[in-house]
Every structure is written in structure tokens, then in C-alpha cells.
Design a protein around this motif. Structure first.
Motif, PDB file in Angstrom:
ATOM      1  N   LEU A 239      34.889  48.915  40.372  1.00 52.63           N
ATOM      2  CA  LEU A 239      34.503  48.108  39.222  1.00 52.63           C
ATOM      3  C   LEU A 239      35.329  48.543  38.029  1.00 52.63           C
ATOM      4  CD1 LEU A 239      32.482  46.119  37.761  1.00 52.63           C
ATOM      5  CD2 LEU A 239      31.164  48.172  37.209  1.00 52.63           C
TER       6      LEU A 239
ATOM      7  N   ILE B  22      35.530  43.314  39.780  1.00 53.36           N
ATOM      8  CA  ILE B  22      35.486  44.171  40.961  1.00 53.36           C
ATOM      9  C   ILE B  22      36.730  43.894  41.795  1.00 53.36           C
ATOM     10  CG2 ILE B  22      34.264  44.703  43.102  1.00 53.36           C
ATOM     11  CD1 ILE B  22      31.677  43.894  41.720  1.00 53.36           C
TER      12      ILE B  22
ATOM     13  N   GLU C 273      28.897  43.398  37.025  1.00 51.35           N
ATOM     14  CA  GLU C 273      29.944  42.400  36.807  1.00 51.35           C
ATOM     15  C   GLU C 273      29.355  41.096  36.259  1.00 51.35           C
ATOM     16  OE1 GLU C 273      33.759  40.776  39.343  1.00 51.35           O
ATOM     17  OE2 GLU C 273      31.780  40.663  40.278  1.00 51.35           O
TER      18      GLU C 273
ATOM     19  N   HIS D 255      35.655  49.752  46.908  1.00 51.36           N
ATOM     20  CA  HIS D 255      35.377  48.772  45.863  1.00 51.36           C
ATOM     21  C   HIS D 255      35.393  49.488  44.521  1.00 51.36           C
ATOM     22  CE1 HIS D 255      34.277  45.770  48.864  1.00 51.36           C
ATOM     23  NE2 HIS D 255      33.527  46.691  49.449  1.00 51.36           N
TER      24      HIS D 255
ATOM     25  N   LEU E  83      27.193  47.122  41.640  1.00 53.84           N
ATOM     26  CA  LEU E  83      28.461  46.760  41.008  1.00 53.84           C
ATOM     27  C   LEU E  83      28.492  45.276  40.665  1.00 53.84           C
ATOM     28  CD1 LEU E  83      31.102  48.786  43.064  1.00 53.84           C
ATOM     29  CD2 LEU E  83      29.818  49.461  41.027  1.00 53.84           C
TER      30      LEU E  83
END
Length: 568
Positions: free
Chosen positions: A505, A561, A415, A503, A411
Motif C-alpha cells: 500500500l 495498492i 485504499e 502487496h 489494505l
């Protein structure tokens, strides 16, 4: 997060999405300019026979970067005069597609000197006619390019060390003849005036481009050596020592140290430097240090080619839905009751996800029923032994990266490919979700029109879902400045544990991604969601899917994120 997924089957309509081959040349908006000077217009500048091999290597790098051969422009020897190079830089900048990716490569002599008019030192490249193209001139000529493209990668296999004797050196051992890639017409006194290391950074291409407005996250400058070091040409059939090392590492020798699924330029640099150190161990021929300025987290090459499958079948309200979806670990279950079922709610074991009845009035009042009553569901569980095995992380014995951490690194890698000119604002209605009670609720606003994507890494640290778009909600377009609420009215997600951090994204891309590649991540044809196999290959597929345009449009995207806590 063990997702409890609620379908609210109101009047939902789906439209088909045309799938485009991402590899089609007509959709390829990535471009490359390769300049190689093996022989100059005077024997005063020593020939560099390995440049012929460097051009071949640079083409291999460009192709690996997803640049089609028809989009690669090459200048060789007498074609590479100063006037022609500057002109080609300008033409190249105008031809580059908005939001595309550009690769510029130069192999030849570098130079350094003193400008008596401006009283400043300069560094630059030596053209075929032995004129100097300063870093400042290159920055000006490529300004339009840096303004247009999403990412620009510039690589110079040349050096600017003023203390080099312009002669060929014969190394000991099995190394070929080495030629320093430096030449200067400047006097010894002028070179001495510009040899102080403290001045080097102020004269570099990266600094000049940044001063002209290039965003540092979008620009990468790779140099074969530091300003006070020598880079070498190893001769015919070999090429530049640095080019060989970067080529081999970029094409597969570099290790994905954090097992995110993508190999960054920082990881490629580490691999290439090890190669240079091995080839030039010293003490007679000291290794030079490959340097990278700008976005060292950029992933230039897809580490695993996704396997394209048939288009994902779309789900309509008239189509019965009946399944139990599991991640490869078998821990994250998703049960959906058929629309014509008389059962209002299905509740599985504590680790299962639950789907609520289509009856909207009952959606807020879950009713538990025994598992034996559920006679209209079908379990679909991927066999763990069919999944590609995890490879152990190859690093120091004390550093072990577990799969959950690798998923988080995936992730983060996505990002870090974002374009800072694109921004997405994400607000959590609740930053803490009470298990079995609270629903996920996001408010998302983008500063540009685009396509919205959500990826979840659950609190169990193994669940890895592409939450949105999904087959119940395919219209993922978002308009600039308009707030979008997700999940939508047609589907809901309730926290189901375990206690921990989810988490998510959130990504908004200029262009849509290819649903065939989405299916390659781990699609169950009966499932609303697609889960990414939490393996090295699966994580690589996810990076490739999200970071590259499928239709030849702009590759720019915003990404953020966010984290939400699941609590008792």
C-alpha cells in the motif's frame, strides 16, 4: 516477503519529530450540524416526540466520529425555520476546515410536492414554519462544504412517501406509538403527479449534489427509508427507528464481517437493517429500508482505540543496532549487525532476513557465515501467547475469512478511504523479483505535497510491516511532481521468498501521522521497522493510524495498492 534488509550506513542524520495529541480539541477539524424538529408551528403537522431522543443519539454518533462537542451545532424546533436552516447550512460550509470531515443530521418530517412554476416534482425537508427545503436547495447550500471537506456524511431520518395518512399508529406488541415522519401541504392531485418511483432518483440530494460537482467517493447520503416507504418516530425516550438502529450499529453492534479492522458504512447498514426488520416485522407495519448513496466503504468510526505509547526512539549512526525482529508468527526475521562489527554479513536460516555490512563496496557481495559466529546480535521475539486471540468470523458457516485475507481487506479498506482529488503514481522498476537476487525498487510521484507511507503484506501472507517511514529514514515528505525512489540509499530490501505475491500500500497524506500511534502497532524499540500485529486489533490500529490526521490538518490522502511477484 521474508525481507532481507540492507543498511547502507553512510552519513545519515535524523531530526526529531514533534508528537501531537491527535485527540486535542484545538486540532479537531471535524464538524457536525444537527437539526431536530419535534414540534411545528401548527398542529396540522403532527408532533414527533422522539426527536428529542434523536438529537441525543445524533450527538453520540458525532462524538464517535471524532467530532469534539465544541464543533457540534444544534438547531431545535423554532430555531429551525427555513431561513435559519439555509443560513446555517451556508455558515456551516464556510466554517468547515479544508480537508476535514462533516456530519449533517436531520430528524423531522419529510415532504414531497409539485412545483407549478418549474412543472417539476420535488422532495425535501419540512422546516419548523412548515416551509419546504428542497433537496436542490440543500445541495446548493452545501456545495462549498462538499468542495472543502474530505468526507461529508448526511443523514436524514424523515420520509417522502406521499401515501401516508398523517395520524399516529398504535402498533401491536411491545413497540411504542409510531408516527410517520412525513407531512405535506400539497393537494392529493399534486402528490399523485409525483408519486412515480421512476422519478425518485432524479430528485434526490445525492444526485443534486453530484451534479454540482461533489465527488461521489467523498459524499455519503444516508436515508431512513426508500422514497416510497415510511420511516417512523417511536416516541419519547426512543426516537426514530432508523436513528436508533444506525446509532447502535455505528457505536459497536455492527460486525466487521471481513475482519479488516474497520467497520464500513455498508456493514453498519446491514446491521441497522436487521434491527429495523426485527422491530417492524410486518405485515401491518412493514420495515422500511435504510439506504446509503455514495461511498459505502467509508469507515466512520474507529473500531478500536489505539493505545498511545511513548515516542519511538530514533536511531542514529552512532547508536549500535543489534536485534532479530520477528512477526507474531515468528517467521519473519530481521538481523542487523552492529556498525562496529568485524563480521561483513550475517546470514540466518532460509526464512531469515539478512543485513549487509556497512562497507558499501561489499554490499553487492554477500558472504555467508556460520550462525555460531554471530555473537553480537540479540533476539527479540514476542511471545505468541501474549497476542490478542483471533476471533472467528461471524458470518455464514460456509464463509470463512482467513487472517491473510483479512490483512488484504485492511489494505483495501485504507485504499477506499482515499480522496480521488489526490493522486499518487507508483511504478515498479521490476514487477517480478528473483528470490535472493533482486531488490525492491519503487518510483513514486504525487500530484500534491504530502507525507509518504508504505505498508507491506508479504508473500508469506502473515508478514505485515510499515516499511516507511522507519527509524532509519524518517523524512517521508514528498513534493508534488517530484519522483521519489524507495527504498532509499540508506536501506535496501531484497526478495527472500517464499514464492508468491507481495502487496504494498502506497499512501500520500496531506498531513503527517502520529508516531506514537505508529508505535502502538507492534513496535520493537530496537527495530528499524514497525510491524502491525496481524490480529483484528492490530489491523484496526493500522487503519486508524493511516486514515486520520494527527495534527489537525487536512485528512485528504491518495492511496494505491500495488503487487510484486517473488519468483525463483
Amino acid at each position: 516477503m521474508f525481507i532481507r534488509f540492507y543498511i547502507l550506513l553512510s552519513c545519515i542524520f535524523f531530526s526529531s519529530i514533534g508528537l501531537v495529541n491527535a485527540q486535542s480539541d484545538k486540532n479537531n477539524i471535524r464538524v457536525a450540524l444537527i437539526i431536530g424538529i419535534a414540534e411545528y408551528d401548527s398542529i396540522e403537522a403532527p408532533p414527533l416526540p422522539g426527536v428529542v431522543a434523536d438529537i441525543i443519539s445524533a450527538k453520540k454518533i458525532a462524538l464517535a466520529m471524532g467530532i469534539s462537542e465544541k464543533n457540534i451545532t444544534t438547531l431545535r424546533n423554532q430555531e429551525a425555520t427555513k431561513a435559519n436552516i439555509v443560513k446555517k447550512f451556508s455558515e456551516f460550509s464556510a466554517q468547515a476546515a479544508d480537508g476535514g470531515r462533516a456530519f449533517i443530521y436531520f430528524s423531522g418530517h419529510g415532504t414531497r410536492g409539485f412545483d407549478p412554476v418549474t412543472k417539476n416534482c420535488y422532495e425535501g425537508l419540512l422546516s419548523y414554519d412548515r416551509q419546504v427545503i428542497t433537496h436542490d436547495e440543500i445541495a446548493v447550500a452545501t456545495k462549498k462544504l462538499n468542495d472543502r471537506v474530505d468526507k461529508s456524511i448526511v443523514m436524514f431520518d424523515a420520509c417522502h412517501s406521499g401515501g401516508v395518512i398523517n395520524t399516529q399508529l398504535q402498533p401491536r406488541g411491545g413497540i411504542s406509538k409510531l408516527t410517520p415522519k412525513f407531512y405535506s401541504k400539497a393537494s392529493v392531485g399534486e402528490l399523485a403527479m409525483c408519486s412515480q418511483p421512476s422519478n425518485f432518483r432524479a430528485r434526490g440530494l445525492f444526485e443534486n449534489s453530484s451534479r454540482l460537482g461533489a465527488l461521489q467517493e467523498n459524499l455519503v447520503f444516508i436515508s431512513a427509508a426508500q422514497p416510497d416507504e415510511v420511516s417512523y418516530d417511536e416516541g419519547i425516550n426512543k426516537g426514530g427507528v432508523a436513528t436508533q438502529a444506525i446509532r447502535d450499529c455505528l457505536l459497536g453492534s455492527a460486525k466487521d464481517l471481513n475482519e479488516s479492522g474497520g467497520v464500513s458504512l455498508a456493514e453498519i447498514q446491514s446491521c441497522a437493517q436487521e434491527t429495523v426488520n426485527t422491530k417492524l416485522p410486518g405485515p401491518i407495519y412493514l420495515p422500511h429500508h435504510i439506504t446509503i448513496r455514495g461511498n459505502r466503504n467509508l469507515i466512520p468510526v474507529a473500531s478500536t482505540a489505539p493505545t498511545l505509547i511513548e515516542a519511538i526512539p530514533l536511531v542514529t549512526p552512532a547508536t549500535p543496532i543489534s536485534l532479530t525482529q520477528n512477526t507474531p508468527s515468528g517467521s519473519n526475521k530481521l538481523e542487523v549487525v552492529k556498525p562496529n562489527s568485524s563480521l561483513p554479513v550475517v546470514t540466518n536460516k532460509p526464512d531469515a532476513t539478512t543485513l549487509v555490512s556497512p562497507n558499501l563496496a561489499e554490499a553487492s557481495k554477500p558472504i555467508e557465515v556460520a550462525q555460531s559466529q554471530v555473537n553480537n546480535t540479540i533476539s527479540v521475539m514476542p511471545s505468541p501467547n501474549k497476542l490478542p486471540p483471533e476471533k472467528p468470523l461471524e458470518t455464514t458457516p460456509s464463509a470463512v475469512i482467513e487472517t491473510p485475507l483479512a490483512s488484504m481487506a485492511t489494505l483495501k479498506d485504507i485504499e477506499l478511504q482515499r480522496n480521488p482529488a489526490r493522486k499518487v503514481d507508483v511504478q515498479l522498476v521490476k514487477k517480478e523479483l528473483k528470490i535472493n537476487k533482486d531488490y525492491l525498487d519503487l518510483k513514486i510521484k504525487s500530484n500534491h505535497d504530502g507525507y509518504l507511507y508504505l505498508v507491506l503484506l508479504g508473500s508469506d501472507k502473515t508478514s505485515f510491516y510499515v516499511l516507511y517511514p522507519n527509524k532509519l529514514d524518517l523524512n517521508n515528505q514528498i513534493k508534488a511532481g517530484k519522483v521519489v525512489s524507495l527504498p532509499s540509499q540508506s536501506w535496501k530490501i531484497k526478495a527472500a521468498g517464499p514464492v508468491g505475491i507481495d502487496h504494498i500500500l502506497v499512501m500520500v497524506s496531506d498531513s503527517p501521522r502520529d508516531l506514537k500511534v505508529l508505535g502502538a502497532l507492534g513496535n520493537d524499540p530496537n527495530s528499524p521497522f514497525v510491524y502491525s500485529l496481524n490480529t483484528l486489533e492490530g489491523r484496526s490500529h493500522l487503519i486508524n493510524y493511516l486514515t486520520k490526521s494527527a495534527v489537525g490538518g487536512s485528512e485528504k490522502f491518495a492511496a494505491q495498492i500495488i503487487s510484486v511477484a517473488e519468483v525463483q
